[in-house]
Each structure stands twice: as structure tokens, then as C-alpha cells.
Scaffold this active site. Structure first.
Site, mmCIF file in Angstrom:
data_model
loop_
_atom_site.group_PDB
_atom_site.id
_atom_site.type_symbol
_atom_site.label_atom_id
_atom_site.label_comp_id
_atom_site.label_asym_id
_atom_site.label_seq_id
_atom_site.Cartn_x
_atom_site.Cartn_y
_atom_site.Cartn_z
ATOM 1 C CG HIS A 290 21.053 46.938 -24.826
ATOM 2 N ND1 HIS A 290 21.074 46.931 -26.196
ATOM 3 C CD2 HIS A 290 22.326 47.258 -24.446
ATOM 4 C CE1 HIS A 290 22.293 47.219 -26.625
ATOM 5 N NE2 HIS A 290 23.072 47.426 -25.581
ATOM 6 C CE LYS B 8 24.000 50.625 -27.762
ATOM 7 N NZ LYS B 8 24.592 51.097 -26.584
HETATM 8 C C1 BG6 Z 1 26.552 48.160 -25.059
HETATM 9 C C2 BG6 Z 1 26.788 49.330 -24.151
HETATM 10 O O1 BG6 Z 1 25.552 48.449 -25.992
HETATM 11 O O2 BG6 Z 1 26.151 47.032 -24.301
HETATM 12 C C3 BG6 Z 1 27.805 48.991 -23.079
HETATM 13 O O3 BG6 Z 1 27.235 50.432 -24.922
HETATM 14 C C4 BG6 Z 1 27.411 47.720 -22.353
HETATM 15 O O4 BG6 Z 1 27.953 50.064 -22.159
HETATM 16 C C5 BG6 Z 1 27.126 46.612 -23.357
HETATM 17 O O5 BG6 Z 1 28.482 47.343 -21.514
HETATM 18 C C6 BG6 Z 1 26.598 45.354 -22.688
HETATM 19 O O6 BG6 Z 1 26.424 44.352 -23.646
HETATM 20 P P1 BG6 Z 1 26.953 42.886 -23.394
HETATM 21 O O7 BG6 Z 1 26.499 42.101 -24.559
HETATM 22 O O8 BG6 Z 1 28.445 42.978 -23.300
HETATM 23 O O9 BG6 Z 1 26.332 42.470 -22.115
#
Ligand code: BG6
Length: 467
Positions: free
Chosen positions: A231, A139
């Protein structure tokens, strides 16, 4: 439906990049350790690297991720090849074909900036060895509804829809999987999971760090495209969708799309965007950037189940802590017979901690306080599991993609339904408000949750549930 063939090679475009280094290579090492990766792995990138520099990069990435098993490193190194080349040059793809040798069902992972997707997919469409492959795209899938449709139109000209896997790593997280499981494996949930018993739903995704060297990428996307459209909307869909008729990929994904389609597109008054002070001085960020590093929004779902229930979403960088949490606040009993010892009204709630590093469910309830009077205290009943051997999201999703299981990948119709909600408020359609690093975002965000009892700070993994 016939069983999809197992992938017989893995190709990583963008092997020299941040995503490969921080997430994909450690996930591959875990798969090797579990004995689940036994195909060639071919890295593709523009850098003029030798095989030795590739292996050095792999070693450093695993070291930084805390993977120190020499046998695993040696086995992964043994499988790795490197193809150097420009993505616009057909010779790069010819060299890739040679490196693939006899492989007939390679899995291609595009860990590259979205503006290079079309170039790489066109290059792959031109080589016979990719004809029966599968393709993972990261994404954001497009920048808005129109570009998501255009990207999909481009992809479907060359490849079968079932061969394209849109990865959203949140779907591979153990606690996110548990949301689906907990909702539909427990009979006590369904009778209360609706507008009659639920007063408000809140999803907070807080990060205490900034853009961490990714300013160039982040300034093109902002919080809405980076984490909300994907997300947080996936989490929303799992929380609010109707029960699927079966646990298979299409039944679950059908319900998610239906839910996203019933969310009202956002109006400017239902959203507040923020930017942390200091963001404009980050490397790669425009000095007059109006891109949001924080967003708070209120969503309305026009369905029989949820009509009138506010769904509050808040995501931001440089907030007080790093955690993602769902809080589902239940309605008060119809008549309050008892009071808290301090006289303050309290809520019943469910909290689902979505990480990092743990699966946590809290049920906020009231019990009688010790003593002669019928006054009460708030307590929380907690289930919490921390496991060192928990599969990382990328490990799970790479494994699924190798097997051809699409359940945990986003479907195009859901991607479009998600953009439809955000489209009216993307970019600078609303003002940007500054906030101090370490705060909960700009004060203006308070109004979004004002008539729903205000925002609730999520619990940190260390300190346990907050009020
Ligand atoms: C990513 C984003 O998809 O997800 C980031 O691009 C973010 O900005 C991250 O920090 C968070 O994912 P996780 O799994 O590290 O909490």
C-alpha cells in the site's frame, strides 16, 4: 493489443473467510446493484457447507456491511453456488469444473492464506476450464525478494503473466486514483514537484484499532509486509514517479517500477520498529513475538528529481486515529519578510487525505492577519469530497479484473523492486520498541524525522487539518 475477453464466471476461493465476508461480498452486491455483475459466482472452501449455509453467510456479511437491499441480495443469491473441498484434492477441482459448466474465461480470486497459493494454482493448472482464465492473488506476494521471485517462477510455469492480477486494494481507492490525476492534470504541480521546492514528503497510515482477530495472519507478516511493501510503496510511487507518456496500464506501471528501483535499500539506521503493549496477548500471536505493529522509516530516492529529499513513512496499529495522509512540505521562501502573529515559523504544504471515506486536498499557506501590522496567519485552502455512492476499492478492482484491465494491479517487476528496498531490514534485523496503545508509536521513531522537521500528526477526517 487485442481486448481481453470479459470474465464469464467468478470463482472465490476462501468464500468462508474474513476478506470475502468483509470486503468481497459487499463489493459483489454493489456490482449487482449497478447491473455490472451478471455471471455465476462460485464459492470454494473447505467447510462442509450446504447452499443454505452459504446463503446465510452471504446475508450476514451484507447485513454487517450495511447492504440491506433485498432485491440485490436475492439476485446475488441466485447467482451463487458452493463447491466444498480440500485444496490439495484434485476432485475439488473436478467439481469446480462441473460447476463452471460452459464458462470459458472464469476469474479466479484467491482470498486464501498465501501459503495455500501454490496448491490452488497447481490444482487450477490441471483443469481445462481454467486454461483461459484470469487469477487474482492477494498480497503479500512472497515474504521477501527471494520468495517473491520463487512464487512468480512457479506461477509463470503454468500461466501467462498477463493472466495473473496482483491485487493491492489501495490502488482502487478513489483518493489514491486522485493522486495520479491531480499530479498530472494540473500544470502548476510539475515546476515545483522536485528537490528545488520540496523539503520533505511524509506518508502516514494510522489505524486506531489492533489486529482484530487476525493475529494468526498478522504475526506472520507485521506492518512492513502487511502495508508498507504494498500500500505505502504504491502511494510513494504515484507521488514521486516521472510523468507517464500515456495513461495506459503499461506506461503508468513502467514509471512506478522506475521510481521504486531508484529508492535506496533501507539501512538499519533509517528504520524504527514498534509493537503496541498488549499485542502479545492477542489471539494467534506468539507470547514472545517480535513482529512490528508500527514502523517508521526514512527513504532516499537517488534520482535527479528527488536527491536529498527525505521521504518519511510511518504506519501503525493502535495509534490515536484512523487515517492515511500524505504531507508534502515545501521549502521556505528564500527570505522571510514577514512573521506569523505568534512568531513561530510555519510551512507551506500540500496534504492529501487518502481516506477513509473522503477525497481531501489541503494547501497550507500564509495570509496577512487582519490589522495594522504586516504579520500573518496560517490558513489552509481545502477541497474535500465525501460521497455515499463512492465506489469501494474492491468494487472497482473486481470490475476491472472482470474486464481484464490490469492498470490498477501490481506488476511483478514492481513487487520485486519494492522487496529490494525492504529486504535488508525485514524480520528481526532491527530491535523492536514497545509503545502505548493510543500513542504515536515508540519515542525512538522521533529520530527518523528529526532533521526533517519532525513528524506531523495527520488530520482526522472529523477535525480537519492538524498543524
Ligand atoms: C489491509 C491490511 O491490506 O489493509 C490491514 O491487511 C489494514 O491490516 C488494511 O488494516 C487497511 O485498509 P483500509 O482500506 O481498511 O484502510
Amino acid at each position: 493489443m487485442s481486448t481481453p475477453p470479459l470474465a464469464d464466471a467468478l470463482v472465490l476461493f476462501g468464500i468462508t473467510g474474513d476478506l470475502a465476508s468483509k470486503k468481497l461480498l459487499p463489493a459483489l452486491a454493489k456490482l449487482v446493484a449497478r447491473g455490472e455483475l451478471n455471471v455465476p459466482v462460485i464459492g470454494v472452501a473447505r467447510s462442509p457447507w450446504s447452499r443454505a449455509s452459504l446463503l446465510q453467510h452471504v446475508g450476514a456479511s451484507l447485513e454487517a456491511a450495511g447492504v440491506r437491499d433485498h432485491q440485490v441480495l436475492a439476485e446475488l443469491a441466485e447467482r451463487m453456488r458452493y463447491v466444498q473441498g480440500d485444496y490439495a484434492d484434485p476432485c475439488t477441482f473436478d467439481r469446480l469444473c462441473q460447476a463452471l459448466g460452459e464458462a470459458r474465461h472464469p476469474l479466479f480470486y484467491l482470498a486464501i492464506p498465501p501459503d495455500a497459493y501454490e496448491r490452488v494454482m497447481a490444482g487450477l493448472a490441471a483443469i481445462a476450464c481454467a486454461a483461459q482464465g484470469r487469477f487474482i492473488l492477494e498480497k503479500p506476494f512472497g515474504r521477501d525478494l527471494a520468495s517473491a521471485r520463487a512464487l512468480n517462477g512457479f506461477l509463470s510455469r503454468y500461466f501467462d503473466a498477463a493472466a495473473v492480477l496482483r491485487i493491492d486494494h489501495y490502488l482502487g481507492k478513489e483518493p489514491v486514483q486522485n493522486l495520479l490525476y491531480f499530479r498530472f492534470a494540473n500544470a502548476f504541480m510539475e515546476p515545483i514537484w522536485n528537490r528545488h521546492y520540496i523539503a520533505a514528503v511524509e506518508i502516514n497510515m494510522a489505524e486506531d484499532f489492533g489486529v482484530e482477530g487476525r493475529g494468526g495472519f498478522y504475526d506472520q507478516v507485521g506492518a512492513m509486509r502487511d502495508v508498507v511493501q504494498n500500500h505505502l510503496f504504491e502511494v510513494l510511487a504515484l507521488l514521486a514517479m516521472e510523468p507517464p507518456i500515456a495513461p495506459d496500464s503499461e506506461s503508468v506501471r513502467d514509471e512506478k517500477v522506475k521510481l521504486l528501483r531508484s529508492v535506496r535499500p533501507l539501512g538499519a539506521d533509517a528504520i524504527v520498529r514498534g509493537q503496541y503493549r498488549g499485542y502479545r496477548s492477542e489471539r494467534g500471536v506468539a507470547s514472545d513475538s517480535e513482529v512490528e505493529t508500527f514502523v517508521a522509516m526514512r527513504l532516499d530516492i537517488d534520482s535527479w528529481r528527488w536527491s536529498g529529499v527525505p521521504f518519511l513513512l510511518r504506519a501503525g496499529k493502535r495509534l490515536p486515529l484512523t487515517t492515511t495522509e500524505v504531507r508534502v512540505t515545501l521549502r521556505h521562501p528564500p527570505k522571510r519578510l514577514f512573521h506569523r502573529t505568534d512568531g513561530i515559523p510555519s510551512d507551506n504544504y500540500f496534504r492529501f487525505g487518502l481516506g477513509p471515506g473522503q477525497v481531501r486536498i489541503d494547501l497550507g499557506a500564509r495570509v496577512k492577519a487582519h490589522g495594522p501590522s504586516m504579520r500573518g496567519d496560517d490558513v489552509h485552502l481545502q477541497f474535500c469530497r465525501n460521497r455515499d455512492d463512492e465506489m469501494s476499492a474492491y468494487e472497482r478492482l473486481l470490475g476491472d479484473a472482470m474486464k481484464g484491465d490490469p492498470t490498477l494491479f501490481a506488476r511483478q517487476d514492481a513487487v520485486e523492486a519494492a522487496w529490494r528496498i525492504l529486504d535488508p531490514v525485514l524480520g528481526t534485523a532491527t530491535a523492536i520498541h514497545m509503545y502505548e496503545p493510543g500513542s504515536w508509536g515508540p519515542e525512538e521513531a522521533e529520530r527518523i524525522a528529526a532533521d526533517a522537521g519532525g513528524w506531523h500528526a495527520p488530520a482526522s477526517a472529523e477535525t480537519g487539518p492538524a498543524a
